[in-house]
Motif scaffolding. Structure first.
Motif, PDB file in Angstrom:
ATOM      1  N   UNK A  51       0.766  -1.292   0.047  1.00 52.96           N
ATOM      2  CA  UNK A  51       0.145   0.020   0.092  1.00 52.96           C
ATOM      3  C   UNK A  51       0.895   1.290  -0.014  1.00 52.96           C
ATOM      4  N   UNK A  52       1.958   1.238   0.723  1.00 51.04           N
ATOM      5  CA  UNK A  52       2.883   2.534   0.794  1.00 51.04           C
ATOM      6  C   UNK A  52       4.035   2.530  -0.019  1.00 51.04           C
ATOM      7  N   UNK A  53       4.597   1.169  -0.285  1.00 49.35           N
ATOM      8  CA  UNK A  53       5.652   1.249  -1.149  1.00 49.35           C
ATOM      9  C   UNK A  53       5.686   0.499  -2.439  1.00 49.35           C
ATOM     10  N   UNK A  54       4.555  -0.241  -2.554  1.00 49.78           N
ATOM     11  CA  UNK A  54       4.565  -1.074  -3.921  1.00 49.78           C
ATOM     12  C   UNK A  54       5.070  -2.561  -3.828  1.00 49.78           C
ATOM     13  N   UNK A  55       5.556  -2.672  -2.605  1.00 47.95           N
ATOM     14  CA  UNK A  55       6.006  -4.145  -2.466  1.00 47.95           C
ATOM     15  C   UNK A  55       6.345  -4.486  -1.020  1.00 47.95           C
ATOM     16  N   UNK A  56       6.618  -5.846  -0.797  1.00 46.18           N
ATOM     17  CA  UNK A  56       6.607  -6.230   0.832  1.00 46.18           C
ATOM     18  C   UNK A  56       8.218  -6.438   1.048  1.00 46.18           C
ATOM     19  N   UNK A  57       8.568  -6.028   2.294  1.00 49.48           N
ATOM     20  CA  UNK A  57       9.913  -6.270   2.642  1.00 49.48           C
ATOM     21  C   UNK A  57      10.185  -5.641   4.306  1.00 49.48           C
ATOM     22  N   UNK A  58      11.068  -6.069   4.520  1.00 52.56           N
ATOM     23  CA  UNK A  58      11.629  -5.598   6.013  1.00 52.56           C
ATOM     24  C   UNK A  58      12.936  -5.123   5.995  1.00 52.56           C
ATOM     25  N   UNK A  59      13.322  -4.022   6.580  1.00 55.48           N
ATOM     26  CA  UNK A  59      14.686  -3.335   6.589  1.00 55.48           C
ATOM     27  C   UNK A  59      15.368  -3.805   8.005  1.00 55.48           C
ATOM     28  N   UNK A  60      16.332  -4.744   8.201  1.00 55.24           N
ATOM     29  CA  UNK A  60      17.045  -4.860   9.013  1.00 55.24           C
ATOM     30  C   UNK A  60      18.369  -4.088   9.312  1.00 55.24           C
ATOM     31  N   UNK A  61      18.442  -4.014  10.672  1.00 53.36           N
ATOM     32  CA  UNK A  61      19.912  -3.198  10.934  1.00 53.36           C
ATOM     33  C   UNK A  61      20.833  -4.253  11.512  1.00 53.36           C
ATOM     34  N   UNK A  62      22.275  -3.824  11.283  1.00 52.56           N
ATOM     35  CA  UNK A  62      23.218  -4.693  11.966  1.00 52.56           C
ATOM     36  C   UNK A  62      24.496  -3.941  12.387  1.00 52.56           C
ATOM     37  N   UNK A  63      25.249  -3.997  13.561  1.00 52.89           N
ATOM     38  CA  UNK A  63      26.399  -3.443  13.723  1.00 52.89           C
ATOM     39  C   UNK A  63      26.400  -2.092  14.265  1.00 52.89           C
ATOM     40  N   UNK A  64      26.912  -1.916  15.501  1.00 54.06           N
ATOM     41  CA  UNK A  64      26.797  -0.668  16.256  1.00 54.06           C
ATOM     42  C   UNK A  64      27.502   0.345  15.463  1.00 54.06           C
ATOM     43  N   UNK A  65      27.186   1.751  15.771  1.00 57.22           N
ATOM     44  CA  UNK A  65      27.761   3.236  15.178  1.00 57.22           C
ATOM     45  C   UNK A  65      27.295   4.217  15.974  1.00 57.22           C
ATOM     46  N   UNK A  66      28.256   5.026  16.316  1.00 60.71           N
ATOM     47  CA  UNK A  66      28.073   6.147  17.106  1.00 60.71           C
ATOM     48  C   UNK A  66      27.233   7.023  16.252  1.00 60.71           C
ATOM     49  N   UNK A  67      26.130   7.934  16.746  1.00 68.36           N
ATOM     50  CA  UNK A  67      25.142   8.576  16.135  1.00 68.36           C
ATOM     51  C   UNK A  67      25.695   9.699  15.288  1.00 68.36           C
ATOM     52  N   UNK A  68      26.691  10.268  15.783  1.00 68.69           N
ATOM     53  CA  UNK A  68      27.353  11.435  14.976  1.00 68.69           C
ATOM     54  C   UNK A  68      27.926  11.056  13.512  1.00 68.69           C
ATOM     55  N   UNK A  69      28.253   9.720  13.370  1.00 68.36           N
ATOM     56  CA  UNK A  69      28.666   9.127  12.176  1.00 68.36           C
ATOM     57  C   UNK A  69      27.668   9.026  11.133  1.00 68.36           C
ATOM     58  N   UNK A  70      26.301   8.914  11.396  1.00 66.01           N
ATOM     59  CA  UNK A  70      25.255   8.966  10.420  1.00 66.01           C
ATOM     60  C   UNK A  70      24.817  10.049   9.826  1.00 66.01           C
ATOM     61  N   UNK A  71      24.241   9.986   8.608  1.00 70.80           N
ATOM     62  CA  UNK A  71      24.038  11.047   8.047  1.00 70.80           C
ATOM     63  C   UNK A  71      22.360  11.746   8.567  1.00 70.80           C
ATOM     64  N   UNK A  72      22.130  12.759   8.469  1.00 68.94           N
ATOM     65  CA  UNK A  72      20.986  13.386   9.023  1.00 68.94           C
ATOM     66  C   UNK A  72      19.523  12.398   8.868  1.00 68.94           C
ATOM     67  N   UNK A  73      19.285  12.151   7.597  1.00 73.10           N
ATOM     68  CA  UNK A  73      18.067  11.225   7.273  1.00 73.10           C
ATOM     69  C   UNK A  73      18.111  10.088   7.950  1.00 73.10           C
ATOM     70  N   UNK A  74      19.351   9.223   8.035  1.00 71.84           N
ATOM     71  CA  UNK A  74      19.436   7.879   8.769  1.00 71.84           C
ATOM     72  C   UNK A  74      19.070   8.182  10.244  1.00 71.84           C
ATOM     73  N   UNK A  75      19.863   9.256  10.731  1.00 68.07           N
ATOM     74  CA  UNK A  75      19.742   9.549  12.232  1.00 68.07           C
ATOM     75  C   UNK A  75      18.110   9.679  12.542  1.00 68.07           C
ATOM     76  N   UNK A  76      17.634  10.685  11.866  1.00 73.96           N
ATOM     77  CA  UNK A  76      16.238  10.893  11.969  1.00 73.96           C
ATOM     78  C   UNK A  76      15.210   9.598  11.915  1.00 73.96           C
ATOM     79  N   UNK A  77      15.593   8.483  11.091  1.00 73.05           N
ATOM     80  CA  UNK A  77      14.865   7.343  11.079  1.00 73.05           C
ATOM     81  C   UNK A  77      15.042   6.632  12.309  1.00 73.05           C
ATOM     82  N   UNK A  78      16.394   6.516  12.896  1.00 67.16           N
ATOM     83  CA  UNK A  78      16.481   5.655  13.991  1.00 67.16           C
ATOM     84  C   UNK A  78      15.727   6.527  15.271  1.00 67.16           C
ATOM     85  N   UNK A  79      15.879   7.938  15.229  1.00 67.86           N
ATOM     86  CA  UNK A  79      15.334   8.638  16.316  1.00 67.86           C
ATOM     87  C   UNK A  79      13.756   8.526  16.202  1.00 67.86           C
ATOM     88  N   UNK A  80      13.144   8.680  15.286  1.00 66.98           N
ATOM     89  CA  UNK A  80      11.744   8.407  15.167  1.00 66.98           C
ATOM     90  C   UNK A  80      11.286   7.108  15.634  1.00 66.98           C
TER      91      UNK A  80
END
Length: 208
Positions: A42-71
């Motif tokens: 309905x939202x994306x046109x296909x079915x999938x899941x997005x998985x994350x792996x491995x720790x990283x410091x927040x300041x090393x993320x781009x703003x869009x990705x940081x916003x995704x995790x913060x959300x």
């Protein structure tokens, strides 16, 4: 491919099966992988899941990705990988995928980036036989020989096997057997070798 899990190749070891035979296995530290996003038709046109792996410091993320995790109030993850599914029902953001997804004796497909070999000639890269070592052959013993026509078509076709960069490419090894599952330490023992060097990222796909 179906759902899977991300992991790190720890190295190789040896265990003994029920018959007492020595079996070479690859030790993989897999997960836990949180579900960062769920894709729906309905939202994306296909079915999938997005998985994350491995720790990283927040300041090393781009703003869009940081916003995704913060959300979603999730811990930042270094690697994100999308798994296409027939339906994403039953998955929700924040849910963790762990090694208990797999069972001993189960078949899996493992994908990784092969070791880089640098610049290699045709004998090492494509197993060419080389030229003669006698009858006047000079400085051509490990060469590939003629590589193209004279006047027509007057060029070398794409895909011609020639010297070049060897390795460092995506490789999928199919139908490897899970020899053991260790949920306490998030470890999987997979029979045989998997692509990549030690500490490299690998993806295990559950067979449908």
């Amino acid at each position: 491919m179906g759902i899977g899990i991300l992991g790190k190749k720890v190295g190789m070891a040896q265990i003994f099966d029920e018959q007492g035979q020595a079996v070479a296995v690859t030790v993989i530290a897999a997960g836990p992988c949180p579900v960062v996003a769920v894709r729906t038709p309905e939202q994306n046109g296909y079915s999938a899941v997005l998985l994350g792996f491995g720790a990283i410091k927040p300041h090393k993320l781009s703003k869009p990705l940081k916003g995704l995790f913060d959300k979603h109030k999730l811990e930042p993850r270094r690697t994100l990988r999308e798994f296409r599914l027939e339906t994403a029902d039953g998955y929700e953001i924040g849910q963790e995928i762990r090694v208990d997804l797999f069972e001993t004796g189960e078949k899996v497909d493992v994908r990784g980036v092969s070791k880089g070999k640098g610049f290699a000639g045709v004998m090492k890269r494509y197993h060419f036989g080389g030229q003669q070592f006698s009858h006047g052959t000079s400085v051509m013993h490990r060469h590939g020989g003629s590589s193209g026509a004279i006047s027509f078509p007057g060029r070398i076709f794409p895909g011609k096997r020639m010297p070049g960069h060897m390795g460092s490419e995506k490789v999928t090894v199919k139908n490897l057997t899970i020899m053991a599952v260790d949920p306490e330490n998030n470890l999987l023992l997979v029979k045989g070798a998997v692509p990549g060097a030690k500490n490299s990222l690998v993806t295990l796909y559950k067979k449908k």
